[in-house]
Design a protein around this motif. Sequence first.
Motif, PDB file in Angstrom:
ATOM      1  N   LEU A 205     -10.428 -31.046   9.662  1.00 38.87           N
ATOM      2  CA  LEU A 205     -10.412 -31.294   8.220  1.00 38.87           C
ATOM      3  C   LEU A 205      -8.986 -31.298   7.691  1.00 38.87           C
ATOM      4  CD1 LEU A 205     -12.100 -31.710   5.671  1.00 38.87           C
ATOM      5  CD2 LEU A 205     -12.158 -29.241   5.399  1.00 38.87           C
ATOM      6  N   ALA A 206      -8.165 -30.348   8.137  1.00 41.60           N
ATOM      7  CA  ALA A 206      -6.767 -30.297   7.701  1.00 41.60           C
ATOM      8  C   ALA A 206      -6.017 -31.541   8.155  1.00 41.60           C
ATOM      9  CB  ALA A 206      -6.100 -29.035   8.238  1.00 41.60           C
ATOM     10  N   CYS A 207      -6.279 -31.994   9.369  1.00 46.65           N
ATOM     11  CA  CYS A 207      -5.627 -33.212   9.872  1.00 46.65           C
ATOM     12  C   CYS A 207      -6.031 -34.422   9.039  1.00 46.65           C
ATOM     13  CB  CYS A 207      -5.973 -33.435  11.348  1.00 46.65           C
ATOM     14  SG  CYS A 207      -5.187 -32.257  12.442  1.00 46.65           S
ATOM     15  N   LEU A 208      -7.314 -34.516   8.669  1.00 47.77           N
ATOM     16  CA  LEU A 208      -7.770 -35.622   7.831  1.00 47.77           C
ATOM     17  C   LEU A 208      -7.124 -35.579   6.450  1.00 47.77           C
ATOM     18  CD1 LEU A 208     -11.576 -35.834   8.713  1.00 47.77           C
ATOM     19  CD2 LEU A 208      -9.787 -37.475   9.284  1.00 47.77           C
ATOM     20  N   LEU A 209      -7.017 -34.392   5.868  1.00 48.71           N
ATOM     21  CA  LEU A 209      -6.369 -34.268   4.555  1.00 48.71           C
ATOM     22  C   LEU A 209      -4.901 -34.658   4.628  1.00 48.71           C
ATOM     23  CD1 LEU A 209      -7.971 -30.969   3.211  1.00 48.71           C
ATOM     24  CD2 LEU A 209      -8.377 -33.296   2.416  1.00 48.71           C
ATOM     25  N   ILE A 210      -4.208 -34.228   5.672  1.00 51.71           N
ATOM     26  CA  ILE A 210      -2.791 -34.580   5.812  1.00 51.71           C
ATOM     27  C   ILE A 210      -2.651 -36.081   6.013  1.00 51.71           C
ATOM     28  CG2 ILE A 210      -0.799 -34.320   7.341  1.00 51.71           C
ATOM     29  CD1 ILE A 210      -1.695 -31.384   7.751  1.00 51.71           C
TER      30      ILE A 210
ATOM     31  N   SER B  81     -18.742 -20.045  18.514  1.00 48.57           N
ATOM     32  CA  SER B  81     -18.981 -20.534  17.147  1.00 48.57           C
ATOM     33  C   SER B  81     -17.720 -20.398  16.307  1.00 48.57           C
ATOM     34  CB  SER B  81     -20.151 -19.788  16.506  1.00 48.57           C
ATOM     35  OG  SER B  81     -19.818 -18.447  16.257  1.00 48.57           O
ATOM     36  N   ARG B  82     -16.949 -19.381  16.577  1.00 47.99           N
ATOM     37  CA  ARG B  82     -15.671 -19.220  15.882  1.00 47.99           C
ATOM     38  C   ARG B  82     -14.726 -20.336  16.301  1.00 47.99           C
ATOM     39  NH1 ARG B  82     -11.497 -14.225  16.383  1.00 47.99           N
ATOM     40  NH2 ARG B  82     -10.042 -14.997  14.836  1.00 47.99           N
ATOM     41  N   ALA B  83     -14.740 -20.711  17.549  1.00 48.72           N
ATOM     42  CA  ALA B  83     -13.899 -21.806  18.041  1.00 48.72           C
ATOM     43  C   ALA B  83     -14.302 -23.121  17.380  1.00 48.72           C
ATOM     44  CB  ALA B  83     -14.015 -21.904  19.558  1.00 48.72           C
ATOM     45  N   TYR B  84     -15.631 -23.326  17.169  1.00 52.87           N
ATOM     46  CA  TYR B  84     -16.083 -24.532  16.484  1.00 52.87           C
ATOM     47  C   TYR B  84     -15.615 -24.563  15.031  1.00 52.87           C
ATOM     48  CZ  TYR B  84     -19.208 -25.639  20.387  1.00 52.87           C
ATOM     49  OH  TYR B  84     -19.723 -25.955  21.594  1.00 52.87           O
ATOM     50  N   LYS B  85     -15.655 -23.411  14.404  1.00 54.81           N
ATOM     51  CA  LYS B  85     -15.192 -23.337  13.015  1.00 54.81           C
ATOM     52  C   LYS B  85     -13.706 -23.656  12.933  1.00 54.81           C
ATOM     53  CE  LYS B  85     -18.564 -19.984  11.352  1.00 54.81           C
ATOM     54  NZ  LYS B  85     -18.758 -18.631  10.860  1.00 54.81           N
ATOM     55  N   VAL B  86     -12.912 -23.086  13.807  1.00 54.79           N
ATOM     56  CA  VAL B  86     -11.461 -23.332  13.807  1.00 54.79           C
ATOM     57  C   VAL B  86     -11.204 -24.809  14.084  1.00 54.79           C
ATOM     58  CG1 VAL B  86      -9.322 -22.842  15.038  1.00 54.79           C
ATOM     59  CG2 VAL B  86     -10.838 -20.978  14.398  1.00 54.79           C
ATOM     60  N   ALA B  87     -11.933 -25.377  15.040  1.00 60.95           N
ATOM     61  CA  ALA B  87     -11.750 -26.794  15.369  1.00 60.95           C
ATOM     62  C   ALA B  87     -12.143 -27.667  14.180  1.00 60.95           C
ATOM     63  CB  ALA B  87     -12.578 -27.151  16.601  1.00 60.95           C
TER      64      ALA B  87
END
Length: 197
Positions: A38-43, A27-33
């Motif tokens: 989201l960061a890639c979309l914002l950039i 679940s932590r891996a899903y959160k990081v992914a």
Amino acid sequence: MSDPETPNQPLLQAATNVPAAQRGSSSRAYKVAGFTLLACLLIAGQAMIAYFLLNQRNDIKSLEEQNSNLQAEMTRGRSVAVPMRTHMAMNALPVMDVSMDEDSSITDPEKPAPRQVTDCQLEAAGKKPVQVPGFRPSCDERGLYQPQQCFMTQCWCVNPANGKQIPGSLKNGQASCRAAVIAGKMREALTLPDIEV
């Protein structure tokens, strides 16, 4: 062929039997992914905005150049423009004596004396104010007022000598001034000054 230590279990059951320690890390891996996505979309969005702004800047520069070119053409065109004509009746202009003789102080008996500019001609030329703004009276060849004066859709009769309106002659459209002038002159002749006794 079957191993007694690993039972044949369906794949779904195997996924649900994952120990709790491994479930927390996935679940932590899903959160990081998710945050990475989201960061890639914002950039990517910021990059698109920057691209469009740069593209708009080029469009704005080209519009400014076109504007300056049009202004230069307009100022160039103004210097060559023909002066505008004003519409004025020829009989409204003052009569001037333009002679080149140095002997102008001596009057020639054959030449008529220069005529004096009348009030009607001054009002028609705009040199003398009138009571109705924008109205210019019509003058005859002698400089007297035409018996009928019109402004917009209304016409009235005037005394040709002084341009004063004859009472009761104001009409929408053409006015019959021959009778009004005669009646006005009769009224003037009949009006006598008061004499004190």
